[in-house]
Design a protein around this motif. Structure first.
Motif, PDB file in Angstrom:
ATOM      1  N   PHE A 292      26.101  30.194  19.092  1.00 14.11           N
ATOM      2  CA  PHE A 292      26.316  28.714  19.250  1.00 14.11           C
ATOM      3  C   PHE A 292      27.866  28.749  18.818  1.00 14.11           C
ATOM      4  N   ALA A 293      28.667  28.549  19.855  1.00 13.13           N
ATOM      5  CA  ALA A 293      30.342  28.669  19.846  1.00 13.13           C
ATOM      6  C   ALA A 293      30.605  27.046  19.627  1.00 13.13           C
ATOM      7  N   GLN A 294      31.355  26.788  18.352  1.00 16.27           N
ATOM      8  CA  GLN A 294      31.751  25.508  17.906  1.00 16.27           C
ATOM      9  C   GLN A 294      33.091  25.554  18.498  1.00 16.27           C
ATOM     10  N   ILE A 295      33.242  24.518  19.398  1.00 21.70           N
ATOM     11  CA  ILE A 295      34.708  24.449  20.178  1.00 21.70           C
ATOM     12  C   ILE A 295      35.584  23.413  19.319  1.00 21.70           C
ATOM     13  N   GLY A 296      35.083  22.305  18.920  1.00 22.64           N
ATOM     14  CA  GLY A 296      36.280  21.324  18.111  1.00 22.64           C
ATOM     15  C   GLY A 296      35.276  20.196  18.091  1.00 22.64           C
ATOM     16  N   ARG A 297      36.006  19.196  17.425  1.00 23.71           N
ATOM     17  CA  ARG A 297      35.209  17.931  16.731  1.00 23.71           C
ATOM     18  C   ARG A 297      36.384  16.797  16.858  1.00 23.71           C
ATOM     19  N   VAL A 298      35.693  15.694  16.781  1.00 23.28           N
ATOM     20  CA  VAL A 298      36.227  14.509  16.463  1.00 23.28           C
ATOM     21  C   VAL A 298      35.577  13.557  15.624  1.00 23.28           C
ATOM     22  N   LYS A 299      36.179  12.559  15.333  1.00 25.02           N
ATOM     23  CA  LYS A 299      35.578  11.438  14.346  1.00 25.02           C
ATOM     24  C   LYS A 299      34.360  10.823  14.964  1.00 25.02           C
TER      25      LYS A 299
ATOM     26  N   GLN B 156      35.813  25.125   6.387  1.00 23.55           N
ATOM     27  CA  GLN B 156      34.530  24.976   6.271  1.00 23.55           C
ATOM     28  C   GLN B 156      33.929  24.589   4.887  1.00 23.55           C
ATOM     29  N   LEU B 157      34.703  24.469   3.902  1.00 20.80           N
ATOM     30  CA  LEU B 157      34.497  24.007   2.501  1.00 20.80           C
ATOM     31  C   LEU B 157      34.163  22.554   2.620  1.00 20.80           C
ATOM     32  N   ASN B 158      34.613  21.907   3.431  1.00 26.71           N
ATOM     33  CA  ASN B 158      34.551  20.487   3.802  1.00 26.71           C
ATOM     34  C   ASN B 158      33.166  20.078   4.536  1.00 26.71           C
ATOM     35  N   GLU B 159      32.472  21.309   5.012  1.00 24.58           N
ATOM     36  CA  GLU B 159      31.495  21.193   5.954  1.00 24.58           C
ATOM     37  C   GLU B 159      30.087  21.294   5.404  1.00 24.58           C
ATOM     38  N   GLU B 160      28.977  20.698   6.156  1.00 25.20           N
ATOM     39  CA  GLU B 160      27.596  20.657   5.609  1.00 25.20           C
ATOM     40  C   GLU B 160      26.761  21.593   6.250  1.00 25.20           C
ATOM     41  N   ALA B 161      25.781  22.239   5.183  1.00 27.12           N
ATOM     42  CA  ALA B 161      25.044  23.191   5.761  1.00 27.12           C
ATOM     43  C   ALA B 161      23.969  22.959   6.677  1.00 27.12           C
TER      44      ALA B 161
ATOM     45  N   LYS C  36      26.076  15.054  17.005  1.00 31.22           N
ATOM     46  CA  LYS C  36      26.940  13.959  15.799  1.00 31.22           C
ATOM     47  C   LYS C  36      26.233  13.932  14.529  1.00 31.22           C
ATOM     48  N   ASN C  37      27.063  14.209  13.472  1.00 39.06           N
ATOM     49  CA  ASN C  37      26.638  14.247  12.256  1.00 39.06           C
ATOM     50  C   ASN C  37      26.947  12.962  11.544  1.00 39.06           C
ATOM     51  N   LEU C  38      25.895  12.182  10.980  1.00 41.39           N
ATOM     52  CA  LEU C  38      26.497  10.923  10.495  1.00 41.39           C
ATOM     53  C   LEU C  38      26.778  10.953   9.057  1.00 41.39           C
ATOM     54  N   SER C  39      26.622  12.046   8.350  1.00 41.20           N
ATOM     55  CA  SER C  39      26.516  12.220   6.744  1.00 41.20           C
ATOM     56  C   SER C  39      28.082  11.803   6.546  1.00 41.20           C
ATOM     57  N   GLY C  40      27.949  10.831   5.237  1.00 39.92           N
ATOM     58  CA  GLY C  40      29.341  10.396   4.771  1.00 39.92           C
ATOM     59  C   GLY C  40      30.041   9.656   5.657  1.00 39.92           C
ATOM     60  N   ASN C  41      31.171   9.201   5.023  1.00 39.34           N
ATOM     61  CA  ASN C  41      32.131   8.328   5.730  1.00 39.34           C
ATOM     62  C   ASN C  41      33.291   9.007   5.910  1.00 39.34           C
ATOM     63  N   GLU C  42      33.783   9.973   5.292  1.00 44.11           N
ATOM     64  CA  GLU C  42      35.188  10.502   5.295  1.00 44.11           C
ATOM     65  C   GLU C  42      35.161  11.645   6.560  1.00 44.11           C
ATOM     66  N   TYR C  43      36.211  11.746   7.387  1.00 45.16           N
ATOM     67  CA  TYR C  43      36.281  12.595   8.386  1.00 45.16           C
ATOM     68  C   TYR C  43      37.422  13.490   7.944  1.00 45.16           C
TER      69      TYR C  43
ATOM     70  N   PHE D  80      22.992  28.755   8.339  1.00 46.95           N
ATOM     71  CA  PHE D  80      22.966  29.033   9.899  1.00 46.95           C
ATOM     72  C   PHE D  80      24.284  28.767  10.355  1.00 46.95           C
ATOM     73  N   ILE D  81      24.788  27.346  10.461  1.00 48.60           N
ATOM     74  CA  ILE D  81      25.887  26.850  10.873  1.00 48.60           C
ATOM     75  C   ILE D  81      26.550  25.840   9.839  1.00 48.60           C
ATOM     76  N   THR D  82      27.709  25.397  10.011  1.00 52.84           N
ATOM     77  CA  THR D  82      28.047  24.062   9.219  1.00 52.84           C
ATOM     78  C   THR D  82      28.874  23.169  10.204  1.00 52.84           C
ATOM     79  N   LEU D  83      28.526  21.842   9.784  1.00 51.69           N
ATOM     80  CA  LEU D  83      29.225  20.801  10.601  1.00 51.69           C
ATOM     81  C   LEU D  83      29.864  19.604   9.478  1.00 51.69           C
ATOM     82  N   ALA D  84      31.124  19.278  10.093  1.00 58.17           N
ATOM     83  CA  ALA D  84      31.738  18.327   9.157  1.00 58.17           C
ATOM     84  C   ALA D  84      30.904  17.070   9.348  1.00 58.17           C
ATOM     85  N   PRO D  85      31.132  16.403   8.061  1.00 55.81           N
ATOM     86  CA  PRO D  85      30.466  15.080   7.916  1.00 55.81           C
ATOM     87  C   PRO D  85      31.352  13.894   8.724  1.00 55.81           C
ATOM     88  N   ASN D  86      30.629  13.086   9.294  1.00 52.94           N
ATOM     89  CA  ASN D  86      31.076  11.752  10.085  1.00 52.94           C
ATOM     90  C   ASN D  86      32.082  12.575  11.149  1.00 52.94           C
TER      91      ASN D  86
END
Length: 436
Positions: A202-209, A168-173, A155-162, A353-359
């Protein structure tokens, strides 16, 4: 001076917290492995533990419901529904670790990483003819023996926008910490080089808010996208657009025994017929301790008509007809792993290394395996038996030394800087606050 001392103590505590938080995962494997070449030994995997910690607004879970800065998983708990979610498809290696090969491609239908295993291997006049089949972990089949795999939710709690779209340009390093390492465990046998062919994917499968609380939705994340036409949270599938990030530790390390094995068995390949002695002539490329060599990983099913030698590739026997420019196009591929050499780069040279979407909550499937096509995977490497894997994540790209950070004087600002700050903020006490 009391205020200055208090600020310095606070800074020291923060640094210590980051140091503690950087060791996200510790894995102990006790193994006697099959070699890629000759699989005659009995294979055993005994219990090892995985402990994971998070910093920088990251929380972790193994069941999609309980979130913490730290989680732990082991051979005794990887399928325990008090620790992981019911219906998981985790696996702890079964009867042993068998060298696999992968270029990180994810089967978007099965939501699992594609791996290949040795089908057959026969000596050639200058190496070994390789045949490989896909590991049967797709369709209705479960993950197979021979590697470790489990689900981790981040769970990445950076920011409020999902962002529902996969960009990947929307994601955090996220960065791999420099203390991440694979070594021979304290009671293992050193100098066999088994630790030099380990991979962690590290296989990223999917994400939710990140505000999602429905456990079934979180644990049920697959590569498939869902829409907002239902009462369930929108799932953003990742697999179709992104391969797994594969970490290659010890990329420049080669024990002398592995080098000797390579120099003895490899000859330069000059023609296609793999069984003809006239197809081999001259010396192969150099492998030296301290210098990285490319791994030409298996990217497709290989049968006898493909005439693939394990040493095919520019770095080794110079034969490139078996090596494709992209994973989808051929049998072997010079896959770009994330190496220790990259991990150890400093400052602005340090790569993501990887990127994760905020929120967001991201389902990551983690694979630990031995790469059979690694040049360090030779028969006697399996005598090492025990290896230790430790890795960590951080959002901080720079360390103190990258920016010449000095905790003994940064609390004191020049008078002209303090004056400008006072004028902008109206803070008449700034000078006293900064100079103790």
């Amino acid at each position: 001076m009391a205020k200055k001392q208090k600020r310095n103590e606070k800074h020291e505590k923060r640094v210590k917290k980051l140091i503690v938080g950087s060791g996200l995962c510790a894995i102990i494997l006790i193994v006697s492995t099959y070699a890629w070449f000759i699989g005659m030994k009995t294979v055993n995997v005994s219990s090892f533990d995985v402990s994971i910690a998070a910093i920088d607004q990251l929380s972790l879970s193994l069941d999609g419901e309980h979130w913490s800065d730290t989680v732990a998983i082991s051979k005794t708990t990887y399928n325990d529904t008090d620790v992981v979610y019911e219906g998981n498809t985790n696996s702890w290696g079964g009867t042993g670790l068998i060298p696999m090969s992968s270029v990180g491609v994810i089967d978007s239908t099965a939501s699992r990483m594609i791996l290949f295993e040795k089908g057959s291997l026969t000596t050639t006049p200058g190496g070994y003819r390789l045949m490989a089949s896909r590991v049967n972990n797709y369709g209705e089949n479960t993950e197979q023996d021979g590697y470790v795999v489990f689900d981790l939710f981040i769970k990445n709690l950076s920011g409020n926008e999902y962002y529902t779209e996969m960009n990947q340009l929307n994601e955090e390093a996220i960065y791999l910490t420099t203390d991440s390492a694979v070594t021979v465990a304290q009671d293992g046998e050193a100098n066999t080089g088994i630790e030099n062919s380990v991979r962690v994917a590290f296989a990223q499968i999917g994400r939710v808010k990140a505000t999602t609380t429905d456990v079934d939705t979180i644990t049920g994340i697959t590569c498939a996208n869902t829409t907002d036409n239902s009462d369930k949270p929108v799932v953003t599938g990742i697999c179709a657009n992104r391969v797994a990030q594969i970490w290659e530790p010890n990329d420049t390390a080669h024990v002398q025994n592995a080098i000797n094995w390579y120099q003895t068995s490899c000859k330069k390949r000059i023609a296609a017929t793999i069984t003809d002695s006239a197809s081999y002539s001259g010396a192969c490329g150099t492998v030296e301790n301290g210098t990285a060599n490319q791994t030409y990983a298996v990217s497709g099913v290989i049968d006898y008509t493909d005439q693939v030698d394990v040493y095919d590739g520019t770095d080794y026997n110079s034969y490139t007809a078996s090596v494709a420019a992209s994973p989808a196009a051929g049998k072997l591929n010079a896959y770009n792993t994330f190496t220790d050499s990259e991990k150890n780069l400093a400052g602005v040279q340090r790569p993501t290394f990887i990127t994760l979407a905020p929120n967001s909550i991201t389902k990551v499937r983690i694979y630990v395996y031995i790469e059979g096509q690694d040049i360090d995977n030779y028969d006697f490497a399996s005598l090492g038996k025990k290896i230790s894997v430790a890795f960590g994540f951080t959002k901080e790209r720079f360390f103190d030394e990258d920016v010449n950070y000095n905790s003994t004087n940064t609390a004191v600002l020049p008078d002209d800087v303090i004056k400008n700050v006072n004028n902008r903020s109206g803070n008449t006490n700034a000078n006293a606050n900064n100079n103790g």
